[in-house]
Design a protein around this motif. Structure first.
Motif, PDB file in Angstrom:
ATOM      1  N   TYR A 195      41.502  78.336  21.011  1.00 19.12           N
ATOM      2  CA  TYR A 195      40.328  77.627  20.505  1.00 19.12           C
ATOM      3  C   TYR A 195      40.528  77.208  19.047  1.00 19.12           C
ATOM      4  O   TYR A 195      40.129  76.099  18.646  1.00 19.12           O
ATOM      5  CB  TYR A 195      39.067  78.480  20.652  1.00 19.12           C
ATOM      6  N   THR A 196      41.140  78.086  18.273  1.00 22.37           N
ATOM      7  CA  THR A 196      41.395  77.754  16.870  1.00 22.37           C
ATOM      8  C   THR A 196      42.225  76.476  16.774  1.00 22.37           C
ATOM      9  O   THR A 196      41.916  75.572  15.988  1.00 22.37           O
ATOM     10  CB  THR A 196      42.136  78.909  16.162  1.00 22.37           C
ATOM     11  N   THR A 197      43.266  76.385  17.592  1.00 24.50           N
ATOM     12  CA  THR A 197      44.131  75.204  17.530  1.00 24.50           C
ATOM     13  C   THR A 197      43.369  73.965  17.990  1.00 24.50           C
ATOM     14  O   THR A 197      43.459  72.893  17.372  1.00 24.50           O
ATOM     15  CB  THR A 197      45.397  75.422  18.384  1.00 24.50           C
ATOM     16  N   MET A 198      42.596  74.120  19.061  1.00 30.23           N
ATOM     17  CA  MET A 198      41.842  72.961  19.564  1.00 30.23           C
ATOM     18  C   MET A 198      40.787  72.478  18.563  1.00 30.23           C
ATOM     19  O   MET A 198      40.655  71.276  18.314  1.00 30.23           O
ATOM     20  CB  MET A 198      41.182  73.302  20.912  1.00 30.23           C
ATOM     21  N   THR A 199      40.060  73.392  18.005  1.00 27.49           N
ATOM     22  CA  THR A 199      39.016  72.975  17.051  1.00 27.49           C
ATOM     23  C   THR A 199      39.643  72.459  15.758  1.00 27.49           C
ATOM     24  O   THR A 199      39.093  71.559  15.105  1.00 27.49           O
ATOM     25  CB  THR A 199      38.000  74.095  16.784  1.00 27.49           C
ATOM     26  N   THR A 200      40.807  72.994  15.412  1.00 29.92           N
ATOM     27  CA  THR A 200      41.504  72.478  14.237  1.00 29.92           C
ATOM     28  C   THR A 200      41.887  71.019  14.458  1.00 29.92           C
ATOM     29  O   THR A 200      41.666  70.166  13.586  1.00 29.92           O
ATOM     30  CB  THR A 200      42.756  73.322  13.924  1.00 29.92           C
ATOM     31  N   ILE A 201      42.438  70.738  15.635  1.00 30.71           N
ATOM     32  CA  ILE A 201      42.833  69.350  15.929  1.00 30.71           C
ATOM     33  C   ILE A 201      41.593  68.443  15.896  1.00 30.71           C
ATOM     34  O   ILE A 201      41.599  67.375  15.274  1.00 30.71           O
ATOM     35  CB  ILE A 201      43.537  69.250  17.297  1.00 30.71           C
ATOM     36  N   ARG A 202      40.520  68.877  16.560  1.00 32.33           N
ATOM     37  CA  ARG A 202      39.308  68.051  16.618  1.00 32.33           C
ATOM     38  C   ARG A 202      38.797  67.730  15.215  1.00 32.33           C
ATOM     39  O   ARG A 202      38.551  66.576  14.863  1.00 32.33           O
ATOM     40  CB  ARG A 202      38.228  68.784  17.415  1.00 32.33           C
ATOM     41  N   GLN A 203      38.671  68.776  14.417  1.00 36.12           N
ATOM     42  CA  GLN A 203      38.092  68.564  13.086  1.00 36.12           C
ATOM     43  C   GLN A 203      39.060  67.839  12.168  1.00 36.12           C
ATOM     44  O   GLN A 203      38.654  67.080  11.283  1.00 36.12           O
ATOM     45  CB  GLN A 203      37.665  69.902  12.493  1.00 36.12           C
ATOM     46  N   PHE A 204      40.348  68.097  12.384  1.00 40.31           N
ATOM     47  CA  PHE A 204      41.371  67.392  11.614  1.00 40.31           C
ATOM     48  C   PHE A 204      41.224  65.887  11.842  1.00 40.31           C
ATOM     49  O   PHE A 204      41.172  65.099  10.892  1.00 40.31           O
ATOM     50  CB  PHE A 204      42.759  67.864  12.081  1.00 40.31           C
ATOM     51  N   GLU A 205      41.125  65.489  13.106  1.00 42.13           N
ATOM     52  CA  GLU A 205      41.044  64.062  13.418  1.00 42.13           C
ATOM     53  C   GLU A 205      39.737  63.462  12.903  1.00 42.13           C
ATOM     54  O   GLU A 205      39.728  62.346  12.372  1.00 42.13           O
ATOM     55  CB  GLU A 205      41.172  63.840  14.929  1.00 42.13           C
ATOM     56  N   GLU A 206      38.645  64.202  13.066  1.00 42.95           N
ATOM     57  CA  GLU A 206      37.369  63.677  12.572  1.00 42.95           C
ATOM     58  C   GLU A 206      37.407  63.494  11.055  1.00 42.95           C
ATOM     59  O   GLU A 206      36.865  62.530  10.505  1.00 42.95           O
ATOM     60  CB  GLU A 206      36.222  64.596  13.006  1.00 42.95           C
ATOM     61  N   ARG A 207      38.104  64.417  10.396  1.00 43.39           N
ATOM     62  CA  ARG A 207      38.230  64.311   8.949  1.00 43.39           C
ATOM     63  C   ARG A 207      39.151  63.160   8.551  1.00 43.39           C
ATOM     64  O   ARG A 207      38.890  62.454   7.559  1.00 43.39           O
ATOM     65  CB  ARG A 207      38.754  65.638   8.376  1.00 43.39           C
ATOM     66  N   MET A 208      40.213  62.954   9.341  1.00 44.46           N
ATOM     67  CA  MET A 208      41.127  61.846   9.036  1.00 44.46           C
ATOM     68  C   MET A 208      40.390  60.508   9.161  1.00 44.46           C
ATOM     69  O   MET A 208      40.613  59.588   8.379  1.00 44.46           O
ATOM     70  CB  MET A 208      42.351  61.876   9.965  1.00 44.46           C
ATOM     71  N   ILE A 209      39.516  60.412  10.153  1.00 45.33           N
ATOM     72  CA  ILE A 209      38.733  59.184  10.314  1.00 45.33           C
ATOM     73  C   ILE A 209      37.885  58.957   9.059  1.00 45.33           C
ATOM     74  O   ILE A 209      37.842  57.861   8.495  1.00 45.33           O
ATOM     75  CB  ILE A 209      37.833  59.274  11.571  1.00 45.33           C
ATOM     76  N   LYS A 210      37.253  60.027   8.615  1.00 47.34           N
ATOM     77  CA  LYS A 210      36.393  59.934   7.434  1.00 47.34           C
ATOM     78  C   LYS A 210      37.203  59.523   6.197  1.00 47.34           C
ATOM     79  O   LYS A 210      36.801  58.626   5.440  1.00 47.34           O
ATOM     80  CB  LYS A 210      35.737  61.313   7.204  1.00 47.34           C
ATOM     81  N   GLU A 211      38.345  60.168   6.028  1.00 43.63           N
ATOM     82  CA  GLU A 211      39.177  59.859   4.853  1.00 43.63           C
ATOM     83  C   GLU A 211      39.756  58.450   4.950  1.00 43.63           C
ATOM     84  O   GLU A 211      39.911  57.766   3.939  1.00 43.63           O
ATOM     85  CB  GLU A 211      40.295  60.900   4.700  1.00 43.63           C
ATOM     86  N   PHE A 212      40.092  58.031   6.168  1.00 40.09           N
ATOM     87  CA  PHE A 212      40.614  56.678   6.344  1.00 40.09           C
ATOM     88  C   PHE A 212      39.555  55.654   5.961  1.00 40.09           C
ATOM     89  O   PHE A 212      39.819  54.705   5.214  1.00 40.09           O
ATOM     90  CB  PHE A 212      41.053  56.463   7.798  1.00 40.09           C
ATOM     91  N   MET A 213      38.329  55.874   6.470  1.00 35.68           N
ATOM     92  CA  MET A 213      37.257  54.926   6.189  1.00 35.68           C
ATOM     93  C   MET A 213      36.917  54.911   4.702  1.00 35.68           C
ATOM     94  O   MET A 213      36.472  53.896   4.167  1.00 35.68           O
ATOM     95  CB  MET A 213      36.005  55.256   7.012  1.00 35.68           C
ATOM     96  N   ALA A 214      37.165  56.041   4.034  1.00 39.88           N
ATOM     97  CA  ALA A 214      36.910  56.109   2.581  1.00 39.88           C
ATOM     98  C   ALA A 214      38.056  55.499   1.773  1.00 39.88           C
ATOM     99  O   ALA A 214      38.002  55.464   0.546  1.00 39.88           O
ATOM    100  CB  ALA A 214      36.695  57.568   2.173  1.00 39.88           C
ATOM    101  N   GLY A 215      39.090  55.055   2.479  1.00 45.48           N
ATOM    102  CA  GLY A 215      40.216  54.423   1.776  1.00 45.48           C
ATOM    103  C   GLY A 215      41.248  55.392   1.244  1.00 45.48           C
ATOM    104  O   GLY A 215      42.099  55.018   0.436  1.00 45.48           O
TER     105      GLY A 215
END
Lengths: 321, 348
Positions: free
Chosen positions: A12-32
């Motif tokens: 679960y740790t690995t799965m939730t890490t991936i999920r949140q990692f990607e959601e954060r990457m989207i946020k950081e990407f959109m922020a430039g």
């Protein structure tokens, strides 16, 4: 089937890490804060983690352009991944690879691959090394429904069959190759294609971590015991666009909302372990928070890190020249 | 010239053809290093057939004897599947082996180019220096066998263009052996281009193992009147022209770069500084060729030394034709090389 607490926590740790990692990457990407093209893996976590839970650093994986999840599942350092994705000094590939080319040879991660269908021929090579050097390891290639249409993948399947290579072919059918559906682009079934090469191939619900884990266990045991290649076709879903910023005009009305409600592999995992009485919701929430903290730390480090020095432009082309 | 001090001019060595020299290099390296493997179509030959267990030894016989000696586990016959061959070689090179992949004809890079230029060539750079891809891609090249357009190309300019690849093109048996051993021991991907018309050419080749470093040109003839750069099968032709002109008192500095990547640009520039004249001979098509690259190098760095315009002698910008008279006209001849040298000598 019973699973140890430690195993469930790790999964679960690995799965939730991936999920949140990607959601954060989207946020950081959109922020430039992230240059270039980024393709996210959220929604497919059960496959990467269900497969890689069987692997050690000596086993080799080859990934795709949608490779962040495979990297994390194979044990790559998430802070160094963030540095890489942001194009910063100290990244896993010194900031010279980026999201589409993350590799960590020491972890047996042979590289994300921005060429659709580029990875399976290379994983044959890793499997050939394993076989030639008499090692007990396995090579695993991840491919999508898109790459199942590439000739390189068909060639890799054939050669793996001809040479009896310890190569586990994992096809993650998320039903979308960029913006084209598999019902249009894949003639016939992927698993049938694999079987046509006399390579056993199982189909599995890729939103069910436990199903993927058990299917992979059987496949990897087969490969490690010298019986040649094996395949699975995992039925998965894709939440995001082909790349971050893709408006997904090709998706149906309410399609993604439906998937999030009914096909979310994290929700399915949580329900299973809570229903079985293996873990409590509060424990899982705690793991979510822990993962979020680690990602936050990585992002802060990434934001603070400098760009690679200009000398890096010229280095690492050759070992010697 | 070589790290073992073996000299090409030592005429006590036995005479061997390029075919024998390369075959000997492969034998010696496979003997020395158990991680060296060979893979390709019919590198042993006869797999799945009823006849001889070693039917081919490579379609030109370059890998003859390796199958029986080292076994099919290390001399691996593949299907006709170039992407899978090059991919397997690259992935194996990343994970502990030193594969020598045979592409048969260099023209076949068309069906596996992704694995060469997007994968093998780029791993080291895009993975931040952590990947090592010690592989050799052997391929036969060149016109002259009436094999026509899809089996006769010279594609070293295409390969030379790609950062991350090294490109080797021997012109004689001595160089072929030393360069092949170097290629196998080298930690970068190396494209080893063998001209099919040269396989039977021979010269003294030591029995013992030796290496020739990449990026060091050879000077088969020395002279101060003309810098005559030639590669691969053009080297014997350039030498013949140089010898003919020497009888007239015109002395050419014949330079064989031996590797087009890395290129010994320094040797060429130093020679032009003395001669002030350059003729560059290359069997490849002219546009964006190694000949054009060398001409540009000299124009950029030795312009003031030039006493006449540079001339390149190349194939025309056409595919290789089939009809014998057309193919003969396609390949740069001794007559064309000689005429180019005389034209440049006649310049200011």
């Amino acid at each position: 089937m019973k699973y140890s607490k430690q195993f469930l926590v790790e999964a679960y740790t690995t799965m939730t890490t991936i999920r949140q990692f990607e959601e954060r990457m989207i946020k950081e990407f959109m922020a430039g804060n992230i240059p270039g093209f980024v393709h996210t893996y959220d929604g497919q976590e059960a496959v990467g983690v269900g497969v890689c839970m069987h692997l050690s650093d000596d086993d080799i994986i080859g990934s795709t352009h949608r490779g962040h999840g495979h990297c994390i599942a194979k044990g790559c350092d998430i802070e160094l991944m963030i540095l890489e994705i942001m194009g910063k000094s100290g990244g896993l590939c010194k900031g010279k690879g980026g999201s589409m080319h993350i590799a960590d040879i020491d972890k047996g991660m042979l590289g994300a691959n921005a060429i659709v269908g580029g990875g399976p021929p290379l994983c044959n090579g890793a499997a050939l090394s394993i076989k030639t050097l008499g090692k007990p390891d396995v090579a695993v290639s991840f491919s999508g429904d898109g790459s199942s249409n590439q000739g390189t993948v068909m060639e890799a399947l054939n050669l793996a069959g001809v040479l009896d290579l310890p190569h586990f072919f994992v096809f993650e059918n998320n039903h979308l190759a960029e913006g084209t559906g598999d019902s249009y682009a894949v003639s016939g079934e992927i698993a049938e294609r694999v079987r046509a090469f006399n390579i056993p191939c199982d189909t599995v619900d890729g939103t069910d971590f436990f199903a993927v884990y058990e299917a992979s266990k059987k496949a990897i045991k087969h490969c490690r015991s010298g019986k040649g290649p094996y395949g699975i076709e995992a039925d998965v879903i894709r939440y995001d666009g082909h790349f971050i910023g893709d408006p997904q005009a090709y998706r149906g009305e309410g399609e993604i909302a439906y998937l999030r409600e009914h096909k979310d592999c994290l929700k399915i995992f949580r329900k299973r372990v809570i229903d079985e009485g293996w873990m409590k919701a509060a424990e899982l929430d705690q793991l979510d928070e822990k993962a979020a903290d680690a990602i936050e730390k990585g992002v802060q480090r990434g934001m603070a890190a400098p760009r690679p020095s200009l000398e890096e432009l010229y280095s690492d082309v050759y070992c010697t020249y | 010239m070589s790290d073992s001090g073996v000299s090409a001019t030592h005429h006590n060595h036995p005479i061997k053809t390029i075919r024998e020299a390369i075959n000997e290099a492969l034998h010696q390296e496979m003997e020395r290093d158990a991680t060296v493997i060979i893979l390709g179509e019919e590198v042993a030959g006869g797999a799945g057939c009823q006849g001889s267990d070693e039917a081919y030894g490579g379609v030109f016989g370059l890998t003859k004897g390796l199958g029986p000696r080292f076994g099919r586990g290390r001399v691996i016959d593949t299907p006709i599947t170039e992407s899978a061959i090059i991919g397997a070689a690259a992935g194996a090179a990343n994970t502990g082996l030193r594969p020598v992949a045979e592409l048969m004809f260099v023209d076949f890079i068309g069906v596996c180019f992704d694995q060469i230029f997007n994968q093998a060539a780029k791993f080291r750079y895009m993975f931040g220096g952590k990947a090592r891809t010690p592989m050799v891609i052997r391929a036969t090249a060149g016109a002259g066998m009436r094999a026509a357009a899809q089996h006769s190309s010279m594609l070293h300019p295409v390969l030379t263009h790609i950062p991350g690849l090294k490109v080797v093109m021997p012109s004689n048996a001595y160089d072929a052996k030393g360069l092949m051993i170097q290629a196998i021991r080298d930690d970068d991907p190396v494209c080893f281009i063998e001209h099919k018309l040269l396989y039977e050419t021979s010269c003294p080749v030591p029995d013992e193992s030796y290496t020739i470093p990449f990026g060091e040109a050879a000077f088969p003839r020395e002279g101060s009147d003309m810098t005559l750069v030639a590669m691969g099968a053009m080297v014997p032709r350039a030498i013949a022209v140089a010898d003919k002109l020497a009888a007239e008192g015109i002395y050419c500095d014949v330079i064989d770069p031996r590797t087009t990547s890395p290129l010994d640009g320094e040797a060429i520039l130093e020679s032009v500084e003395v001669s002030g004249r350059l003729v560059c001979v290359d069997e490849a098509n002219p546009r964006c060729s190694v000949a054009a690259d060398i001409a540009a190098l000299v124009a950029e760095h030795a312009f003031s030394a030039l006493r006449a315009p540079i001339k390149c002698v190349t194939a025309p910008h056409t595919p290789v034709p089939f009809a014998p008279n057309l193919e003969d006209a396609y390949i740069p001849s001794e007559e064309r090389i000689e005429q180019a040298v005389r034209d440049v000598l006649g310049g200011r």
